[in-house]
Scaffold this active site. Sequence first.
Site, PDB file in Angstrom:
ATOM      1  N   TRP A 110       0.809  -1.218   0.000  1.00  0.00           N
ATOM      2  CA  TRP A 110       0.000   0.000   0.000  1.00  0.00           C
ATOM      3  C   TRP A 110       0.838   1.262   0.000  1.00  0.00           C
ATOM      4  O   TRP A 110       0.477   2.247  -0.654  1.00  0.00           O
ATOM      5  CB  TRP A 110      -0.997  -0.021   1.153  1.00  0.00           C
ATOM      6  CG  TRP A 110      -2.092  -1.002   0.885  1.00  0.00           C
ATOM      7  CD1 TRP A 110      -2.351  -2.175   1.535  1.00  0.00           C
ATOM      8  CD2 TRP A 110      -3.068  -0.920  -0.173  1.00  0.00           C
ATOM      9  NE1 TRP A 110      -3.416  -2.821   0.948  1.00  0.00           N
ATOM     10  CE2 TRP A 110      -3.874  -2.078  -0.089  1.00  0.00           C
ATOM     11  CE3 TRP A 110      -3.327   0.011  -1.166  1.00  0.00           C
ATOM     12  CZ2 TRP A 110      -4.928  -2.318  -0.970  1.00  0.00           C
ATOM     13  CZ3 TRP A 110      -4.381  -0.224  -2.049  1.00  0.00           C
ATOM     14  CH2 TRP A 110      -5.165  -1.365  -1.949  1.00  0.00           C
ATOM     15  N   ASP A 180      -0.891   6.539   7.273  1.00  0.00           N
ATOM     16  CA  ASP A 180      -1.978   5.682   6.827  1.00  0.00           C
ATOM     17  C   ASP A 180      -2.173   4.615   7.912  1.00  0.00           C
ATOM     18  O   ASP A 180      -1.363   3.705   8.056  1.00  0.00           O
ATOM     19  CB  ASP A 180      -1.613   5.046   5.490  1.00  0.00           C
ATOM     20  CG  ASP A 180      -2.688   4.104   4.961  1.00  0.00           C
ATOM     21  OD1 ASP A 180      -3.673   3.837   5.682  1.00  0.00           O
ATOM     22  OD2 ASP A 180      -2.522   3.620   3.816  1.00  0.00           O
ATOM     23  N   LYS A 204     -11.717  -2.022   7.713  1.00  0.00           N
ATOM     24  CA  LYS A 204     -10.887  -2.964   8.460  1.00  0.00           C
ATOM     25  C   LYS A 204     -11.422  -3.119   9.885  1.00  0.00           C
ATOM     26  O   LYS A 204     -11.933  -4.150  10.269  1.00  0.00           O
ATOM     27  CB  LYS A 204      -9.443  -2.476   8.508  1.00  0.00           C
ATOM     28  CG  LYS A 204      -8.846  -2.104   7.171  1.00  0.00           C
ATOM     29  CD  LYS A 204      -8.719  -3.280   6.234  1.00  0.00           C
ATOM     30  CE  LYS A 204      -7.941  -2.903   4.986  1.00  0.00           C
ATOM     31  NZ  LYS A 204      -7.853  -4.002   4.010  1.00  0.00           N
TER      32      LYS A 204
END
Length: 370
Positions: A110, A180, A204
């Site tokens: 990511w 993040d 999540k």
Amino acid sequence: MISSPANRRNSLNFSGGPGALPESVLQQVQESIIAVPEVGLSILGISHRSDWFAGVVAELESNIRSLMGLSSNYHVLFLQGGATQQFSMVPMTLLRGKEYAAEYLHTGYWTGKAIPEAQREGPVRMLWSGEDMGFTRLPKDDELDFSVDAPYLHYASNETVEGLQFHRVIGRDDVPRICDMSSDFLAGPGEFDRFSLIYAHAQKNIGPAGVTVVVVKDELLDGAPTDLPGFLDYRAQIKAHSIFNTPPVFAIYVILLVTRWLRDEIGGLDAMDRINTAKADMLYQALDRSCDFYQARAHRSDRSKMNVAFTLSSPELESQFLAAAAHAGMSGLAGHRSVGGIRASLYNGLTISAVETLVSFMEEFRARRR
């Protein structure tokens, strides 16, 4: 043939996202789809311009600040576009037109997606990359040479795909930290006031897909470009209290229910961390005592509490493992397409008993193949 509803209800969700939600939250969601008790309308039909929804947003902002221990100079936003939109919004706001390079850590899949988006807006210095070692560990402090002139430092606290997690805050206190936290947001306590901007898409730990939570410090936006599109301007979103356009009312309401659950049923982030630590310890112990039948991907010091990534001795054996796990009622254990293997995501909503079930299955599977 489509499996029966009864079988689906019994499945345990170990997916990297969307993750499991707490049972009590799901019960409230089920009720709200018919009618939110205090409104008498389905949550799917309540106006985003209603006073009730304005109250939802205000309470949710307050709940997140309280859980994270943040003062009122932090704004909490509920945006669309996922973390992927933040890959662009951050450098559009903080890097455009700057002379010095923003610093990025390339620690996995990511962060590898975030770096090219930043390079569209200005100079980027890749401070460290774990690509050559297959993203199996994170950098040590003596491998990082931070610049005082960087407009900001960007990194991910948890790499969902590779199962890596920082267990410390890195960077200089005089350079804005952008993080993040998509896959470990509200999973435990932290020094959140040392960050200037935190973003996390909800699917999540805290809700369904469709919302990204952004926590941003006032001072960070001083001097930001004035010609940004309104939708992509944090200041415009702050002014509108995240109702700049039609927001995902349902998804935001579910996050509100999750924050109430964290506060009232779990008892806050310290208590949530104890539960998450117990789950992760249980699973990693099963890996470590398997005599290398199961092999963890991440170096021990960098193991993630949220995403436990591991392999077996061959792709064929992994396929057998996944098929047997699915038959036993466990879903979402396949590793990310970029790395393969197995991945068990232990997000907030996943219970300790679910991990116990997985560990028992793993031990039985190993015993049958000795």
